[in-house]
Design a protein around this motif. Structure first.
Motif, mmCIF file in Angstrom:
data_model
loop_
_atom_site.group_PDB
_atom_site.id
_atom_site.type_symbol
_atom_site.label_atom_id
_atom_site.label_comp_id
_atom_site.label_asym_id
_atom_site.label_seq_id
_atom_site.Cartn_x
_atom_site.Cartn_y
_atom_site.Cartn_z
ATOM 1 N N HIS A 1 1.336 -6.587 -11.287
ATOM 2 C CA HIS A 1 -0.117 -6.519 -11.444
ATOM 3 C C HIS A 1 -0.474 -5.094 -11.851
ATOM 4 O O HIS A 1 0.387 -4.225 -11.931
ATOM 5 N N PHE A 2 -1.746 -4.861 -12.153
ATOM 6 C CA PHE A 2 -2.165 -3.541 -12.595
ATOM 7 C C PHE A 2 -2.108 -2.557 -11.430
ATOM 8 O O PHE A 2 -2.871 -2.653 -10.475
ATOM 9 N N VAL A 3 -1.201 -1.602 -11.538
ATOM 10 C CA VAL A 3 -1.026 -0.569 -10.516
ATOM 11 C C VAL A 3 -1.348 0.773 -11.160
ATOM 12 O O VAL A 3 -0.795 1.117 -12.199
ATOM 13 N N GLN A 4 -2.243 1.532 -10.553
ATOM 14 C CA GLN A 4 -2.660 2.802 -11.129
ATOM 15 C C GLN A 4 -1.771 3.976 -10.721
ATOM 16 O O GLN A 4 -1.763 5.003 -11.379
ATOM 17 N N GLY A 5 -1.071 3.815 -9.615
ATOM 18 C CA GLY A 5 -0.294 4.942 -9.115
ATOM 19 C C GLY A 5 -1.152 5.884 -8.294
ATOM 20 O O GLY A 5 -0.763 7.008 -8.003
ATOM 21 N N HIS A 6 -2.365 5.422 -7.917
ATOM 22 C CA HIS A 6 -3.272 6.208 -7.072
ATOM 23 C C HIS A 6 -3.208 5.638 -5.655
ATOM 24 O O HIS A 6 -3.881 4.653 -5.337
ATOM 25 N N VAL A 7 -2.396 6.236 -4.817
ATOM 26 C CA VAL A 7 -2.171 5.732 -3.465
ATOM 27 C C VAL A 7 -3.461 5.820 -2.656
ATOM 28 O O VAL A 7 -4.115 6.863 -2.615
ATOM 29 N N ASP A 8 -3.830 4.703 -2.015
ATOM 30 C CA ASP A 8 -5.054 4.667 -1.213
ATOM 31 C C ASP A 8 -4.834 5.150 0.213
ATOM 32 O O ASP A 8 -5.769 5.607 0.872
ATOM 33 N N GLY A 9 -3.620 5.044 0.689
ATOM 34 C CA GLY A 9 -3.304 5.460 2.055
ATOM 35 C C GLY A 9 -1.899 5.023 2.407
ATOM 36 O O GLY A 9 -1.140 4.557 1.551
ATOM 37 N N THR A 10 -1.550 5.165 3.647
ATOM 38 C CA THR A 10 -0.206 4.789 4.087
ATOM 39 C C THR A 10 -0.284 3.669 5.121
ATOM 40 O O THR A 10 -1.330 3.411 5.714
ATOM 41 N N GLY A 11 0.842 3.007 5.300
ATOM 42 C CA GLY A 11 0.969 1.981 6.317
ATOM 43 C C GLY A 11 2.237 2.215 7.110
ATOM 44 O O GLY A 11 3.118 2.968 6.686
ATOM 45 N N GLU A 12 2.331 1.573 8.254
ATOM 46 C CA GLU A 12 3.517 1.712 9.106
ATOM 47 C C GLU A 12 4.162 0.346 9.305
ATOM 48 O O GLU A 12 3.474 -0.637 9.601
ATOM 49 N N ILE A 13 5.463 0.292 9.104
ATOM 50 C CA ILE A 13 6.190 -0.958 9.332
ATOM 51 C C ILE A 13 6.280 -1.189 10.840
ATOM 52 O O ILE A 13 6.843 -0.376 11.574
ATOM 53 N N VAL A 14 5.710 -2.278 11.299
ATOM 54 C CA VAL A 14 5.694 -2.559 12.740
ATOM 55 C C VAL A 14 6.624 -3.711 13.110
ATOM 56 O O VAL A 14 6.922 -3.925 14.295
ATOM 57 N N PHE B 1 8.051 -8.482 6.369
ATOM 58 C CA PHE B 1 7.616 -7.155 6.794
ATOM 59 C C PHE B 1 6.172 -7.263 7.273
ATOM 60 O O PHE B 1 5.305 -7.785 6.562
ATOM 61 N N LYS B 2 5.922 -6.761 8.467
ATOM 62 C CA LYS B 2 4.555 -6.682 8.979
ATOM 63 C C LYS B 2 4.143 -5.216 8.953
ATOM 64 O O LYS B 2 4.865 -4.352 9.466
ATOM 65 N N ILE B 3 3.006 -4.944 8.339
ATOM 66 C CA ILE B 3 2.578 -3.555 8.116
ATOM 67 C C ILE B 3 1.200 -3.322 8.711
ATOM 68 O O ILE B 3 0.282 -4.128 8.535
ATOM 69 N N LYS B 4 1.074 -2.215 9.405
ATOM 70 C CA LYS B 4 -0.202 -1.816 9.996
ATOM 71 C C LYS B 4 -0.765 -0.650 9.190
ATOM 72 O O LYS B 4 -0.041 0.282 8.829
ATOM 73 N N THR B 5 -2.069 -0.699 8.896
ATOM 74 C CA THR B 5 -2.686 0.367 8.120
ATOM 75 C C THR B 5 -4.035 0.747 8.732
ATOM 76 O O THR B 5 -4.391 0.286 9.832
ATOM 77 N N THR B 6 -4.788 1.563 8.037
ATOM 78 C CA THR B 6 -6.091 2.016 8.535
ATOM 79 C C THR B 6 -7.180 1.012 8.154
ATOM 80 O O THR B 6 -7.028 0.253 7.192
#
Length: 315
Positions: A205-218, A229-234
């Motif tokens: 899909h269209f990916v800009q390469g502009h990271v919005d934030g990070t997530g943690e693998i839980v 994979f279950k991921i927790k984010t803000t």
């Protein structure tokens, strides 16, 4: 008696300009034909080849009477057609059309897994931060200034060496704050993808390469040959995550399977065996962080449905 409406002059103006442009194009075609027939033409000026003469006075007079544009042909130096029209008593001027360069964009289909060789202050400039990476596929056709997605982060190539299969990218302080690049170290494996070209197939899909934030693998769980994979984010990132929607995780285009309760701010994805073999995510464990980029469409929708827009509709 028929009266001529003001806008009629505009139509007449456009018609006369079209006639002039067509006449000029015919002369250019004659030029190409004569140049292809006689090699001697290569040392002769364009005006001599075609014996170009100014357009008929009737056409020029008509143009100048219906428009503020003054037609001043200058065919001695064979300028482009767009430069033949100069504004009269106005700052307006026709200029050649310049095509904008294609903006950097990615598909989320990782091309190869690279290795970080150096990360920290630049070896050539101790006031900037840079990363030296080893990779081969992404160096094919590379040029200085090109964009490469490093774990989903769009970065600019500042140096490269095709013989050693290494290249360097610069990193800004803002990028370091928003991504997981500060967790990298020499030897870390990373996803690499070059920016798309007009002929690139859109497999993700269209990916800009502009990271919005990070997530943690839980949570990581295997089911057959696939991995959950279950991921927790803000909350700021989570609100754009929707079931069956796209999300780029470390630059990999993946489909969201399930979105959990908003208080949990978690979602999960499933990764098939082939993807596992070609990206870095399976190398990570619970507690590790990943870069997240949501689908840009969600942001546009949010803005359109903002308070100002809703208020305008209610009126």
């Amino acid at each position: 008696m028929l009266s001529v409406m003001p806008h009629s002059f505009i139509y007449i103006e456009l018609l006369l300009i079209s006639i002039y442009v067509i006449e000029s194009n015919i002369r250019l075609i004659e030029l190409l034909l004569k140049m292809s027939i006689s090699s001697a033409c290569s040392s002769t000026s364009v005006s001599k080849i075609l014996n170009l003469s100014p357009p008929k006075a009737s056409i020029l007079n008509s143009l100048n009477s219906f428009t503020h544009l003054k037609v001043t042909p200058n065919l001695k130096t064979s300028p482009s057609l767009s430069l033949l029209f100069k504004a009269h008593n106005s700052s307006f001027q026709f200029t050649p059309i310049k095509h904008n360069q294609i903006q950097s964009m990615f598909t989320g289909i990782v091309e190869e897994v690279g290795e970080i060789k150096h990360i920290g202050l630049s070896q050539s400039n101790d006031s900037s931060f840079s990363i030296k990476i080893k990779g081969s596929t992404v160096l094919q056709g590379i040029n200085l200034g090109d964009s490469i997605a490093i774990n989903g982060t769009c970065l600019t190539v500042t140096e490269y060496n095709s013989k050693s299969s290494e290249f360097t990218v610069g990193v800004s302080p803002e990028t370091l704050r928003l991504t997981t690049l500060t967790d990298m170290e020499p030897g870390s494996m990373i996803n690499l993808e070059r920016a798309v070209t007009p002929t690139t197939r859109m497999g993700g899909h269209f990916v800009q390469g502009h990271v919005d934030g990070t997530g943690e693998i839980v949570e990581v769980e295997r089911e057959g040959n696939s991995l959950w994979f279950k991921i927790k984010t803000t909350p700021e990132v989570f609100k754009y995550i929707v079931a069956k929607g796209f999300v780029a995780i470390d630059g990999t285009s993946l489909t969201v399977v399930k979105v959990f309760d908003a208080t949990e701010c978690c979602f999960n994805i499933m990764m098939v065996e082939y993807t596992q073999q070609n990206v870095v995510m399976p190398l990570k464990k619970v507690g590790d962080k990943v870069n997240l980029e949501v689908d840009i469409l969600g942001k546009y929708v949010e803005k359109l449905l903002g308070a100002e827009f809703v208020g305008a509709v209610n009126k």
